[in-house]
Design a protein around this motif. Structure first.
Motif, mmCIF file in Angstrom:
data_model
loop_
_atom_site.group_PDB
_atom_site.id
_atom_site.type_symbol
_atom_site.label_atom_id
_atom_site.label_comp_id
_atom_site.label_asym_id
_atom_site.label_seq_id
_atom_site.Cartn_x
_atom_site.Cartn_y
_atom_site.Cartn_z
ATOM 1 N N SER A 16 0.817 -1.217 0.000
ATOM 2 C CA SER A 16 0.000 0.000 0.000
ATOM 3 C C SER A 16 0.848 1.263 0.000
ATOM 4 N N ARG A 17 2.169 1.093 -0.146
ATOM 5 C CA ARG A 17 3.062 2.259 -0.138
ATOM 6 C C ARG A 17 3.267 2.824 -1.527
ATOM 7 N N ARG A 18 3.012 2.037 -2.562
ATOM 8 C CA ARG A 18 3.201 2.476 -3.934
ATOM 9 C C ARG A 18 1.876 2.374 -4.681
ATOM 10 N N PRO A 19 1.629 3.274 -5.628
ATOM 11 C CA PRO A 19 0.377 3.198 -6.381
ATOM 12 C C PRO A 19 0.286 1.889 -7.149
ATOM 13 N N ASN A 20 -0.907 1.336 -7.186
ATOM 14 C CA ASN A 20 -1.155 0.054 -7.835
ATOM 15 C C ASN A 20 -2.132 0.272 -8.983
ATOM 16 N N ALA A 21 -1.794 -0.235 -10.170
ATOM 17 C CA ALA A 21 -2.601 0.034 -11.363
ATOM 18 C C ALA A 21 -4.040 -0.424 -11.193
ATOM 19 N N ALA A 22 -4.242 -1.580 -10.540
ATOM 20 C CA ALA A 22 -5.602 -2.093 -10.371
ATOM 21 C C ALA A 22 -6.418 -1.178 -9.463
ATOM 22 N N ARG A 23 -5.805 -0.710 -8.368
ATOM 23 C CA ARG A 23 -6.537 0.168 -7.451
ATOM 24 C C ARG A 23 -6.777 1.539 -8.075
ATOM 25 N N VAL A 24 -5.796 2.047 -8.851
ATOM 26 C CA VAL A 24 -5.977 3.339 -9.522
ATOM 27 C C VAL A 24 -7.114 3.244 -10.531
ATOM 28 N N TYR A 25 -7.132 2.182 -11.303
ATOM 29 C CA TYR A 25 -8.195 1.991 -12.300
ATOM 30 C C TYR A 25 -9.554 1.889 -11.619
ATOM 31 N N ASP A 26 -9.589 1.164 -10.508
ATOM 32 C CA ASP A 26 -10.832 1.043 -9.751
ATOM 33 C C ASP A 26 -11.324 2.427 -9.313
ATOM 34 N N TRP A 27 -10.408 3.258 -8.841
ATOM 35 C CA TRP A 27 -10.776 4.617 -8.417
ATOM 36 C C TRP A 27 -11.267 5.442 -9.601
ATOM 37 N N LEU A 28 -10.615 5.303 -10.736
ATOM 38 C CA LEU A 28 -10.988 6.082 -11.916
ATOM 39 C C LEU A 28 -12.398 5.748 -12.398
ATOM 40 N N VAL A 29 -12.793 4.472 -12.270
ATOM 41 C CA VAL A 29 -14.122 4.080 -12.765
ATOM 42 C C VAL A 29 -15.187 4.113 -11.666
ATOM 43 N N GLY A 30 -14.836 4.682 -10.503
ATOM 44 C CA GLY A 30 -15.845 4.892 -9.474
ATOM 45 C C GLY A 30 -15.843 3.926 -8.322
ATOM 46 N N PRO A 36 -4.759 5.889 -0.172
ATOM 47 C CA PRO A 36 -4.388 7.296 -0.412
ATOM 48 C C PRO A 36 -3.318 7.474 -1.482
ATOM 49 N N VAL A 37 -2.332 6.574 -1.527
ATOM 50 C CA VAL A 37 -1.268 6.709 -2.519
ATOM 51 C C VAL A 37 -1.815 6.526 -3.928
ATOM 52 N N ASP A 38 -2.835 5.680 -4.077
ATOM 53 C CA ASP A 38 -3.451 5.468 -5.387
ATOM 54 C C ASP A 38 -4.248 6.700 -5.819
ATOM 55 N N ILE A 39 -4.974 7.277 -4.868
ATOM 56 C CA ILE A 39 -5.762 8.473 -5.176
ATOM 57 C C ILE A 39 -4.847 9.631 -5.556
ATOM 58 N N GLU A 40 -3.738 9.781 -4.814
ATOM 59 C CA GLU A 40 -2.784 10.840 -5.139
ATOM 60 C C GLU A 40 -2.231 10.650 -6.551
ATOM 61 N N PHE A 41 -1.885 9.414 -6.887
ATOM 62 C CA PHE A 41 -1.365 9.121 -8.213
ATOM 63 C C PHE A 41 -2.434 9.389 -9.272
ATOM 64 N N GLY A 42 -3.665 8.958 -9.002
ATOM 65 C CA GLY A 42 -4.756 9.183 -9.941
ATOM 66 C C GLY A 42 -5.018 10.656 -10.167
ATOM 67 N N GLU A 43 -4.944 11.440 -9.110
ATOM 68 C CA GLU A 43 -5.156 12.888 -9.253
ATOM 69 C C GLU A 43 -4.048 13.527 -10.086
ATOM 70 N N GLN A 44 -2.833 13.002 -9.962
ATOM 71 C CA GLN A 44 -1.745 13.505 -10.790
ATOM 72 C C GLN A 44 -1.963 13.146 -12.261
ATOM 73 N N LEU A 45 -2.495 11.950 -12.493
ATOM 74 C CA LEU A 45 -2.823 11.558 -13.863
ATOM 75 C C LEU A 45 -3.852 12.513 -14.461
ATOM 76 N N LEU A 46 -4.845 12.874 -13.665
ATOM 77 C CA LEU A 46 -5.894 13.765 -14.167
ATOM 78 C C LEU A 46 -5.354 15.154 -14.468
ATOM 79 N N LYS A 47 -4.325 15.569 -13.724
ATOM 80 C CA LYS A 47 -3.703 16.864 -14.020
ATOM 81 C C LYS A 47 -2.931 16.796 -15.336
ATOM 82 N N THR A 48 -2.276 15.646 -15.581
ATOM 83 C CA THR A 48 -1.503 15.469 -16.807
ATOM 84 C C THR A 48 -2.418 15.307 -18.011
#
Length: 279
Positions: A16-30, A36-48
């Protein structure tokens, strides 16, 4: 952005210390499984790339259309390879909503985080009698074929829809992908479907969007799931010997009956999708 090289081996546990693609994707689709690390990474993706979430949802909706089409063709077995977390609108949800009898769904992922969520989801949905999960690296088909849940749920002598949805771009050059696909298809009965979606190569894009995609894919280099990009001509070879289900290998929203909204038209080049039938 990885364009060549080897993909990491299967992880040994939940990190849970590094962003995980499966959890980030899950967050992106609702979904709600992200740390928290996944959400932070996802928010950075949305900025990019502000339409990252729309792209993830577009891919998820293509999965729904592929499953619905397979059900309409009479297929009742589904193997979701590299399934990630079965968030709302997962394969078994589509099968159950269709009201068909004899449905079988197997989720396959090598990560412990996916296995844990799969087990919880299937139990809470009370579908564990006809659905299951296998923690297996999809690069090892023989291990999957021998897995108890595979043997319980899947009859390879009957048509099956094997789904590889947004997963092959996490497999590196150490794997001969056409050979890997053949190992699965050698077990699949005639009339089976093989459904694949894949991120677009930047070489397929217009210059401005290509630069954005380079930044987006490169963001995954610091995660356990780096992205390996390949162009359309290579992806097309993966369907050799199959009968392509119309409309063939196209951008995600071009597959199935979809109204191409301005937003979808803007991001349609993000991924390719195709479905081939075993002859």
């Amino acid at each position: 952005m990885a364009v060549e090289g080897e993909a990491p081996g299967a992880p040994r546990g939940i990190d849970s210390r590094r962003p995980n693609a499966a959890r980030v994707y899950d967050w992106l689709v609702g979904g709600n499984a992200a740390d928290p690390v996944d959400i932070e990474f996802g928010e950075q993706l949305l900025k990019t790339f502000p339409l990252t979430r729309a792209g993830a949802v577009m891919n998820r909706q293509w999965l729904w259309r592929a499953v619905d089409a397979a059900l309409a063709a009479g297929i009742r077995q589904f193997v979701d390879l590299g399934s990630g977390l079965p968030t709302a609108g997962a394969v078994h949800d589509r099968v159950r909503a269709a009201g068909v009898e004899g449905g079988r769904v197997l989720y396959v992922d090598y990560e412990a985080v996916a296995r844990a969520h799969i087990e919880d989801k299937l139990l809470s949905d009370e579908v564990d009698d006809w659905c299951g999960g296998a923690q297996v690296d999809i690069r090892d088909p023989d291990l999957l074929f021998a897995h108890p849940e595979t043997r319980r749920l899947i009859d390879w002598d009957e048509p099956v829809c094997v789904l590889m949805v947004a997963v092959l771009h996490f497999i590196g050059d150490e794997t001969d992908i056409p050979a890997l696909l053949r190992r699965y298809r050698d077990r699949m009965a005639p009339g089976s479907w093989h459904a694949i979606s894949y991120l677009s190569s930047v070489d397929d894009e217009e210059p401005e969007q290509a630069a954005t995609l380079r930044r987006l894919w490169a963001a995954y280099d610091d995660t356990p799931n780096p992205v390996f990009v390949r162009d359309r001509s290579e992806i097309e070879t993966w369907f050799e010997g199959l009968r392509m289900i119309p409309p063939g290998l196209v951008h995600l929203p071009q597959w199935g009956d979809v109204e191409l909204t301005p937003e979808l038209d803007t991001i349609k080049r993000v991924g390719w999708a195709g479905v081939g039938e075993i002859r």
